[in-house]
Motif scaffolding. Structure first.
Motif, PDB file in Angstrom:
ATOM      1  N   TYR A  18       0.832  -1.206   0.000  1.00  0.00           N
ATOM      2  CA  TYR A  18       0.000   0.000   0.000  1.00  0.00           C
ATOM      3  C   TYR A  18       0.867   1.256   0.000  1.00  0.00           C
ATOM      4  N   LYS A  23      -0.613   7.263  -1.843  1.00  0.00           N
ATOM      5  CA  LYS A  23      -1.898   7.676  -1.306  1.00  0.00           C
ATOM      6  C   LYS A  23      -1.730   8.134   0.132  1.00  0.00           C
ATOM      7  N   TYR A  25      -2.956   7.523   4.005  1.00  0.00           N
ATOM      8  CA  TYR A  25      -3.574   6.514   4.867  1.00  0.00           C
ATOM      9  C   TYR A  25      -3.635   7.000   6.312  1.00  0.00           C
ATOM     10  N   THR A 204       3.690   9.042  -0.460  1.00  0.00           N
ATOM     11  CA  THR A 204       2.724   8.382   0.422  1.00  0.00           C
ATOM     12  C   THR A 204       2.782   9.049   1.799  1.00  0.00           C
ATOM     13  N   VAL A 206       1.229   8.876   5.762  1.00  0.00           N
ATOM     14  CA  VAL A 206       0.538   8.025   6.736  1.00  0.00           C
ATOM     15  C   VAL A 206       0.378   8.804   8.041  1.00  0.00           C
ATOM     16  N   VAL A 226      -7.935  11.741   3.783  1.00  0.00           N
ATOM     17  CA  VAL A 226      -7.387  10.385   3.873  1.00  0.00           C
ATOM     18  C   VAL A 226      -8.070   9.496   2.833  1.00  0.00           C
ATOM     19  N   ASP A 227      -7.247   8.808   2.048  1.00  0.00           N
ATOM     20  CA  ASP A 227      -7.788   7.902   1.036  1.00  0.00           C
ATOM     21  C   ASP A 227      -8.332   6.613   1.649  1.00  0.00           C
ATOM     22  N   GLU A 228      -7.672   6.126   2.699  1.00  0.00           N
ATOM     23  CA  GLU A 228      -8.097   4.844   3.278  1.00  0.00           C
ATOM     24  C   GLU A 228      -7.653   4.764   4.739  1.00  0.00           C
ATOM     25  N   ARG A 229      -8.542   4.280   5.556  1.00  0.00           N
ATOM     26  CA  ARG A 229      -8.189   4.033   6.964  1.00  0.00           C
ATOM     27  C   ARG A 229      -7.816   2.570   7.121  1.00  0.00           C
ATOM     28  N   ILE A 230      -6.665   2.325   7.743  1.00  0.00           N
ATOM     29  CA  ILE A 230      -6.158   0.968   7.940  1.00  0.00           C
ATOM     30  C   ILE A 230      -6.180   0.648   9.434  1.00  0.00           C
TER      31      ILE A 230
END
Length: 591
Positions: A18, A23, A25, A204, A206, A226-230
């Motif tokens: 990722y 991106k 995150y 990227t 984070v 935020v593109d994606e929460r992990i």
């Protein structure tokens, strides 16, 4: 020692992929849950990633965050430009007529002098105009990534013709991590958002932290960028990390279950950092302070847990408070606050449950010996292994333990706890002493435990009496002593031969244990449920009993009577007389 490492290899590989997608995150997890360690493992193993970490919450001075980020991302550009500016100012000063060391003649030719003059003037103008360092570094960021973007297009063009270029292109995977972003003040967060607009989609990014407490989260601001929460890997979640520890502790401390501790830690979401603190203190308490074998394991572990994570509750324990679920009746009772329901229930039982008082397990529980459970408490109990050795070799010690076991002691409780795993030599010594004491006569739960253990170890399906006849002969048991043993410890009246029963009151009077002989006589000559309807001769024998034998006779009869509920009310009057120690007055009513 517990191995505190956790294998997250699969999750590291997946998240590492990722991080190459440029991106943004958000790695979600509370402080101390293992986020930083997880990312450090990825940085160490994946050489294609150039990971930079900034801890904004650790910056205590007034330096610009944008400057701090630029220094981390482009250290060579920063230090080279800083060096050029400083050297330009120094040279321009040395080249003036004020400081005339002949330098001006050697550098005035060519464009070098012009460059130095421009740089010096730029610094002076910036100082005069009070231009902010943020503006300067934001400009440098734009220039750096403008060249970087062109460079990427060029590399895309060349990578199909040169393997070396392809490798170089794959290595350009910059990652900027804002660690523990939830711990950063709102002003600092706003500064970080400024740089985000420039860096977004170029590298990227984070953010790590607990998304529930991010300052700007109220307006869903973070969700927009935020593109994606992990989420953290399952292996780092409370249910997984505590399950592994509980399994280890059960084996290491030789306990069958720690379900309460596990449920409490998981429900209160205790993370890796919490677990590390817990492990360290467990090691100190059970090994450095030698509490292993001297405390009830789960009670001690829960008290360690309270000491670490519920300071107020621990202080109340030190003050001798008892915990209740509702409506305290005195100032010594309190309702636990700010803790899970499971912890509340455990504390209430641990400090107030009356069944804990009579618990015969060794070591003593919290109610019976609370001071030993406090953190850093001094151990006053004898060493368990020395006690077992003393039981095995010292006849006097064994007699003292078995004769006084009704009153409770650490040594008696130790036998209750260890008898199932006791060595044969130690157990046989204990049994020999028990057989000598039983004939006195004497009954206790501990003596019953020893007799039951012998039966269990032999595991013989033959007559129960066959096992004990050798002991009767060895210790010269009389007829009444045999009957006492059989009735009290074996419950095998049906195996008594006819010749061993007492068949007349004359033989009853001559017996070593008169009251058991009278019981045997009545038991075999009438229905035991009518035992309270004694004839005059039987009442006269009872009248000669001392109070101890009188009480023993009626208490023994109660075992038979109370098993048949229809006679319970008829027996209450007799039982009350015995409890009030007024048995003789009861006799006068029947003579």
């Amino acid at each position: 020692m517990f191995e505190n490492k956790i294998d997250t290899k699969f999750s590291e590989q997946r998240f590492g992929k990722y991080l190459k997608l440029k991106k943004t995150y958000f790695l979600n997890g509370s402080w101390g849950s293992g986020k930083t360690t997880f990312l450090e493992k990825i940085k160490e193993k994946d050489k294609e990633l150039d990971i930079k970490v900034i801890n904004l919450w650790r910056i205590t001075n007034n330096r610009s965050i944008i400057k701090e980020i630029f220094v981390i991302m482009h250290p060579w550009i920063y230090y080279l430009s800083l060096l050029i500016m400083i050297m330009s100012i120094i040279i321009s000063i040395l080249a003036t007529d004020v400081v005339n060391i002949g330098l001006s003649k050697s550098i005035q030719s060519g464009g070098f002098w012009t460059l130095i003059t421009i740089v010096s003037l730029f610094v002076a103008v910036a100082k005069f105009m009070k231009l902010t360092t943020d503006s300067f570094f934001l400009t440098l960021f734009r220039i750096a990534y403008l060249f970087n973007l062109k460079n990427e297009y060029y590399l895309h063009y060349l990578e199909f013709t040169s393997p070396g270029v392809r490798v170089m292109h794959n290595a350009i995977n910059q990652v900027l991590i804002f660690d523990d972003f939830d711990r950063v003040s709102e002003d600092r967060q706003l500064e970080a958002y400024k740089i985000f607009n420039i860096l977004q989609n170029r590298i990227t990014i984070v953010f790590t932290g607990d998304i529930n407490i991010i300052s700007r989260n109220d307006g869903n601001f973070l969700q927009k960028i935020v593109d994606e929460r992990i989420e953290l890997p399952l292996d780092l979640q409370p249910i997984a990390i505590w399950d592994k520890l509980i399994t280890y502790l059960m084996k290491d401390l030789n306990v069958r279950s720690l379900s309460n501790l596990k449920a409490i830690a998981v429900s209160e979401e205790r993370n890796l950092r919490d677990r590390k603190r817990f492990i360290d203190l467990v090691d100190k308490e059970f090994y450095t302070h030698n509490k292993k074998g001297h405390v009830q394991v789960e009670q001690q572990l829960i008290i360690i847990y309270i000491y670490l994570f519920h300071t107020k509750l621990y202080r109340e324990l030190l003050d001798g408070k008892k915990f209740v679920s509702d409506s305290p009746e005195s100032e010594k009772q309190v309702i636990p606050t700010n803790c899970s329901y499971r912890l509340t229930s455990f504390l209430v039982k641990m400090t107030t449950d009356s069944t804990e008082i009579s618990n015969r397990n060794f070591p003593r529980n919290y109610i019976q010996n609370n001071t030993i459970y406090y953190i850093y408490a001094k151990i006053n109990n004898d060493d368990k292994y020395k006690l077992l050795e003393d039981i095995a070799t010292n006849q006097t010690s064994r007699e003292d333990i078995l004769m006084n076991s009704d009153y409770g002691s650490d040594k008696a409780d130790l036998i209750f706890s260890e008898i199932d795993d006791m060595k044969s030599e130690t157990f046989n010594s204990l049994l020999e002493t028990a057989m000598q004491i039983i004939k006195t006569p004497r009954y206790s739960d501990l003596l019953q435990k020893i007799i039951s253990q012998k039966i269990w170890r032999v595991n013989d399906s033959h007559s129960k009496l066959d096992l004990w006849n050798n002991y009767f002969e060895k210790y010269n048991y009389s007829s009444s002593q045999k009957l006492f043993f059989i009735y009290s410890y074996l419950g095998a009246a049906n195996e008594i031969s006819d010749q061993d029963h007492f068949k007349s009151l004359d033989t009853v009077k001559k017996a070593d244990i008169t009251w058991i002989a009278l019981y045997d006589y009545i038991y075999n000559n009438r229905d035991v449920t009518s035992v309270y309807k004694l004839n005059d001769k039987e009442w006269k024998i009872l009248a000669d009993f001392n109070m101890e034998d009188f009480a023993a006779f009626w208490q023994f009869i109660s075992i038979e009577l109370l098993e048949q509920t229809q006679f319970e009310n008829e027996f209450l009057g007799i039982k009350k007389e015995i409890e009030n120690k007024e048995g003789k007055t009861f006799l006068k009513m029947h003579l």
